[in-house]
Motif scaffolding. Sequence first.
Motif, mmCIF file in Angstrom:
data_model
loop_
_atom_site.group_PDB
_atom_site.id
_atom_site.type_symbol
_atom_site.label_atom_id
_atom_site.label_comp_id
_atom_site.label_asym_id
_atom_site.label_seq_id
_atom_site.Cartn_x
_atom_site.Cartn_y
_atom_site.Cartn_z
ATOM 1 N N TRP A 82 32.311 59.435 -107.988
ATOM 2 C CA TRP A 82 31.872 60.238 -106.907
ATOM 3 C C TRP A 82 30.506 59.718 -106.381
ATOM 4 O O TRP A 82 30.043 59.810 -105.322
ATOM 5 N N ASP A 83 29.571 59.022 -107.321
ATOM 6 C CA ASP A 83 28.089 58.692 -106.838
ATOM 7 C C ASP A 83 28.431 57.581 -105.598
ATOM 8 O O ASP A 83 27.670 57.875 -104.762
ATOM 9 N N TRP A 84 29.139 56.648 -105.984
ATOM 10 C CA TRP A 84 29.528 55.712 -104.966
ATOM 11 C C TRP A 84 29.937 56.155 -103.660
ATOM 12 O O TRP A 84 29.475 56.075 -102.515
ATOM 13 N N GLU A 126 27.361 58.525 -101.796
ATOM 14 C CA GLU A 126 26.196 57.973 -100.964
ATOM 15 C C GLU A 126 26.672 57.433 -99.673
ATOM 16 O O GLU A 126 25.809 57.316 -98.781
ATOM 17 N N ASN A 169 26.163 62.484 -98.939
ATOM 18 C CA ASN A 169 24.682 62.832 -99.046
ATOM 19 C C ASN A 169 24.128 63.002 -98.005
ATOM 20 O O ASN A 169 23.151 63.890 -97.751
ATOM 21 N N GLY A 211 25.488 67.568 -104.172
ATOM 22 C CA GLY A 211 25.857 66.923 -105.327
ATOM 23 C C GLY A 211 27.172 67.279 -105.614
ATOM 24 O O GLY A 211 27.863 68.114 -104.805
#
Length: 439
Positions: free
Chosen positions: A319-321, A324, A328, A334
């Motif tokens: 998710w974070d990758w 970004e 986002n 989030g």
Amino acid sequence: MLKHLATLLLLFTLGTSPLQAAEPDTATPSVTPAAQAAPPVLDPKVATQAFMDRLQGEARAKSDSYAEGGYWLLLWNLLYGLLVAWLLLSRQISAHIRDFAERRSQGKHRQVLIYALIYTPLTTLLMLPLSLYEGYFREHQYGLSNLSLAGWLGEFGIALLVNTLLMSVALLGLYALLRRQPRSWWAWGGVGGAGLIALLIMIAPVFISPLFNTYKPLPQGQIRDEILSMARANGIPVDNVYYFDASKQTKRVSANVSGLFGTTRIALNDNLLQRTSLPEIRAVMAHEMGHYVLNHSFKLALYMSLLLMGGLLFIKLSWDWAAERFANRHGVRGISDPAGLPLLVALLSVYLFMATPVFSTIIRSAETEADLFGLNASREPDGFAEAIFKLAEYRKLQPGPVEEFIFFDHPSGYQRIYAAMRWKAEQRATAPAATPSQP
């Protein structure tokens, strides 16, 4: 959405005629009669190839083309879905839907519900061009559909309502877990997925299937009596058999046994009744009943929940990758923000695409078990082989081993017919020899 595993069985009775013994002659010893000739030896490969040889030329090319086109549709569905997700994120359409939900309600659950009630119809309509090609034009191109365009659109609308309701329930649970269990939501999501699958198995035959077809009790007769006999013999709690009007939609033959906790239903479609012989019907029903007796619904619910759990873990780790790069800067706050649902769905779609061989193997293994159960229960290897041969209208009979491993969620036609011929050969090989009469 998981397909229903449905199950029906039939009894094939073997009869023997009584032999009248002659009075022994006490003056002279009796002569032992010659032993009955052994049944001819059957070569399963030769018998299977005879079926393969029946489908040649244009018919074989058409069958192969339909199946191989389906492989490409897996890729096109993935790419089209990713395009829809990118559109919803990059144009901030998803963020605007979330903002609208927040203006309408202060409660998180209500906000998710409002978002889901907008998101599901919107994405379904955005996918409509591909759905229309795949479900209507392509089916008519290969002569498999009987629906008019108006009829297809009507059923599409019903499916949209059902999917919106189910998606709303699923998203309410998912986002509640994302907020309350930020570290272990993926594991609990897999457990919840198993519960939802079991619920669908229970309610679908009673509340969902009749939305698309009319179910009627099968009239009294040999077919009904044999099906119910097999049901009783195998502990299936039903006292009726239903048939439904699938011929208004398709030319495919099918049957099923589905349901839980008093909702169990045995059903076969009118195509099976009209297009196949009694031995074929017995064999098909035996296969379908095997799914029920072998508890495939429960087992597949477990396996699919584990597969889903792996997908949710994949989302958590990636998710974070992905956020970004794709979310986002487009208003997503989030992973617990409903506006990020298009990215979540995109990641799950990529995972499921890569897991195609795993999914296919899980289903194919259950189908193989049901095939063997059905052969032993119906004792109709020729009927089973003929029924499988009819499926060659839309299933490739003889794929390569890699092709079958990746794409086939049933054993190939060749493998299923070979299993029937092998069963038949072994039954002949183990047939008891005639017992000579004694003086």
